[in-house]
Design a protein around this motif. Structure first.
Motif, PDB file in Angstrom:
ATOM      1  N   MET A   1       0.802  -1.237   0.019  1.00 55.75           N
ATOM      2  CA  MET A   1      -0.212  -0.019  -0.042  1.00 55.75           C
ATOM      3  C   MET A   1       0.895   1.393  -0.195  1.00 55.75           C
ATOM      4  SD  MET A   1      -3.245   0.589   2.400  1.00 55.75           S
ATOM      5  CE  MET A   1      -3.018   2.018   3.311  1.00 55.75           C
ATOM      6  N   SER A   2       0.472   2.134  -0.879  1.00 53.63           N
ATOM      7  CA  SER A   2       1.429   3.288  -0.978  1.00 53.63           C
ATOM      8  C   SER A   2       0.994   4.407   0.037  1.00 53.63           C
ATOM      9  CB  SER A   2       1.236   3.828  -2.382  1.00 53.63           C
ATOM     10  OG  SER A   2       2.144   4.870  -2.574  1.00 53.63           O
ATOM     11  N   GLU A   3       1.899   5.222   0.386  1.00 57.79           N
ATOM     12  CA  GLU A   3       1.443   6.232   1.457  1.00 57.79           C
ATOM     13  C   GLU A   3       1.195   7.551   0.876  1.00 57.79           C
ATOM     14  OE1 GLU A   3       4.339   8.132   5.065  1.00 57.79           O
ATOM     15  OE2 GLU A   3       4.734   6.220   4.505  1.00 57.79           O
ATOM     16  N   ASP A   4       0.142   8.415   1.529  1.00 53.18           N
ATOM     17  CA  ASP A   4      -0.310   9.683   1.118  1.00 53.18           C
ATOM     18  C   ASP A   4       0.690  10.580   1.527  1.00 53.18           C
ATOM     19  OD1 ASP A   4      -2.541   8.832  -0.187  1.00 53.18           O
ATOM     20  OD2 ASP A   4      -3.712   9.706   1.415  1.00 53.18           O
ATOM     21  N   GLN A   5       1.090  11.701   0.624  1.00 52.46           N
ATOM     22  CA  GLN A   5       1.897  12.787   1.102  1.00 52.46           C
ATOM     23  C   GLN A   5       0.983  14.002   0.441  1.00 52.46           C
ATOM     24  OE1 GLN A   5       5.620  12.706  -0.894  1.00 52.46           O
ATOM     25  NE2 GLN A   5       6.523  14.676   0.062  1.00 52.46           N
ATOM     26  N   LYS A   6       1.145  15.015   1.616  1.00 49.19           N
ATOM     27  CA  LYS A   6       0.623  16.220   1.148  1.00 49.19           C
ATOM     28  C   LYS A   6       1.674  17.468   0.499  1.00 49.19           C
ATOM     29  CE  LYS A   6      -3.415  16.894   4.630  1.00 49.19           C
ATOM     30  NZ  LYS A   6      -4.405  16.580   3.544  1.00 49.19           N
ATOM     31  N   ILE A   7       1.333  18.055  -0.565  1.00 48.67           N
ATOM     32  CA  ILE A   7       2.130  18.974  -1.084  1.00 48.67           C
ATOM     33  C   ILE A   7       1.632  20.403  -1.303  1.00 48.67           C
ATOM     34  CG2 ILE A   7       3.611  17.013  -2.417  1.00 48.67           C
ATOM     35  CD1 ILE A   7       2.008  17.737  -4.957  1.00 48.67           C
TER      36      ILE A   7
END
Length: 157
Positions: A1-7
């Motif tokens: 599962m891929s991790e979310d990142q805020k940009i």
């Protein structure tokens, strides 16, 4: 599962760029920038943001060699790993979005020595957003080490 990142997505020239949100302290309207003589052309001067002196870098000057227009510009205040804050003047701070870390693609052109601070590209439908590493950006610009040392000295006083 891929991790979310805020940009934080911003515009400079006609292109979109992004800083990871964990490095962004605030987004400010451009007020009075106090010019300092003999600084590199990409340093617009210093601003007082919440009683802290912050150098302002002109991202359009860094990328395209011409100064950004101050009207309607924004300053994205960045905190580096060395606890050094600086502002990046951009044309427009557009939005904060979530992406998956595996959406960040490495492109061989990003290895070019003049743009080491570009660390990846996100392709979202009809948009390309170039990632900027704030620490590498500061380290790659001539004169920034001296500015950082000066600011560290003023904090000690």
């Amino acid at each position: 599962m891929s991790e979310d990142q805020k940009i934080v997505v911003f515009q400079s020239g006609s292109e979109e760029y992004a800083f990871p949100i964990e490095h962004v302290m605030s987004i400010e309207k451009v007020t009075t920038i106090n010019p300092i003589p003999h600084l590199p052309a990409y340093v617009r001067g210093m601003v007082d943001i919440r009683n802290e002196l912050v150098p302002v870098l002109d991202f359009e000057q860094i990328l395209y060699g011409s100064p950004a227009k101050v009207e309607d510009a924004r300053i994205i205040v960045i905190q580096t790993e060395g606890l050094f804050s600086f502002g990046v003047m951009v044309k427009e701070a557009k939005e904060i979005i979530d992406i998956l870390k595996d959406q960040i693609k490495q492109v061989s052109l990003l290895a070019y020595s003049q743009t080491k601070y570009f660390t990846g590209i996100v392709h979202l439908e009809d948009r390309l957003i170039t990632f900027v590493d704030a620490d590498i950006l500061v380290q790659s610009l001539g004169g920034m080490k001296e500015i950082e040392a000066y600011l560290e000295e003023t904090v000690k006083v």
